[in-house]
Structures are given as C-alpha cells and as structure tokens.
Design an enzyme around this catalytic site. Sequence first.
Site, PDB file in Angstrom:
ATOM      1  N   VAL A  11       0.866  -1.177   0.000  1.00 54.68           N
ATOM      2  CA  VAL A  11       0.000   0.000   0.000  1.00 54.68           C
ATOM      3  C   VAL A  11       0.899   1.221   0.000  1.00 54.68           C
ATOM      4  CG1 VAL A  11      -2.034  -1.054   1.077  1.00 54.68           C
ATOM      5  CG2 VAL A  11      -0.245  -0.092   2.522  1.00 54.68           C
ATOM      6  N   SER A  12       0.349   2.353  -0.385  1.00 55.90           N
ATOM      7  CA  SER A  12       1.166   3.550  -0.579  1.00 55.90           C
ATOM      8  C   SER A  12       1.482   4.315   0.696  1.00 55.90           C
ATOM      9  CB  SER A  12       0.483   4.497  -1.566  1.00 55.90           C
ATOM     10  OG  SER A  12       0.366   3.852  -2.811  1.00 55.90           O
TER      11      SER A  12
END
Length: 184
Positions: A11-12
């Site tokens: 995930v970012s």
Amino acid sequence: MKNYTFGYARVSTESQSLDRQIDALKKYGVDIIYTEKMTGTKKDRPELNKLLDRVTEQDIVVVESLSRLGRSTKDLIELTELLQSKGVHLVSLKESIDTNTSTGKLLFTLMSAIAQFERDTIADRTREGLRSARARGRMGGRPKTNPEQVKKAVKLYNIGQYSIKEIEEMTGVKKSTLYRSIRK
C-alpha cells in the site's frame, strides 16, 4: 529443492491497510508473503528487493494487482523480464494473468501497452494545453517575486533584528527565495 509461491502486498501509505491483499494472497495459497507500506513509484522497495533476491527457478510470485508492483509500465515490464530470466512465474489475481501461460504473457503485454498508451495520451494533452495557454500569453509556473520586495527582505535579514518568519510576513518573500538571494 522445494519451489515456493511468494506473495507481495503493498500500500502507498502507513495509514492504509494490507488486509484485503493479504487475504487474497492467503486464499490463493502462497507460502510466504512480503509486505510494505510505501509508494509504488519508488524503484527501491526493500521488501520487493528481498523477494526478488530470494526467488529461484519455478517459484511463483503472486500479487493482488499489477498496480501493487509499480505504476510504470516500463518498471512492470522490466520486473516481469527479470522474473522470467530467473524462471519465475508471475500471477496477478485481479487481472487474471499468469505468465506461466502463453495467454497470460499476451494479456500482460497488451495491458502494459494500453496503460503506457493512456499515460502517453495524458502527457500529450498536457503539453497541448500548455502550448495553447502560452499562445494566449499565460506562462504557468510560479509567479515571480517582486525584485524590490526581495531587496527589502535581504536588507531586513542583514539587519539581524527580525526572524525569517517575520521577514516573510512583512515582505511576502518566501524563505527559500530569501536564502537564494542571500547566497548570491
């Protein structure tokens, strides 16, 4: 030698959850999962690098979506080529791609080409928009700071009586501009 099925989830940002991706990877039956929370635009991702160092011929790397590996078509293709050179197969659950099959290889190549075309089209439209704006006299970018205000800010700085924040408030000159002018 045992072959492994590795999962990779990313995930970012720290605030995002990996749960959905991990659940999908577990459901697929991966043996080992590598996870990280950092943007896909960074080329140096420690957990992905560990995974790439560990995989050997006939292993499988599974991702929930190709977007988890990276946002650049070039990087995705390079990564896939690296895996293929090691004899490692890539499976993307969302896109139903398995590079172990000829159909999977074709789908990956087509999707990568379409994604690249989309990015190129956006870049073309942006350049056209900028040319159009310039033709109408609009230059874009940051507005130039008034040179007289910069001189005033430098004088105030040299007096040594005011903080940078106070000088910014009095003159409207940002501290980066002030520091740049002082260095000159």
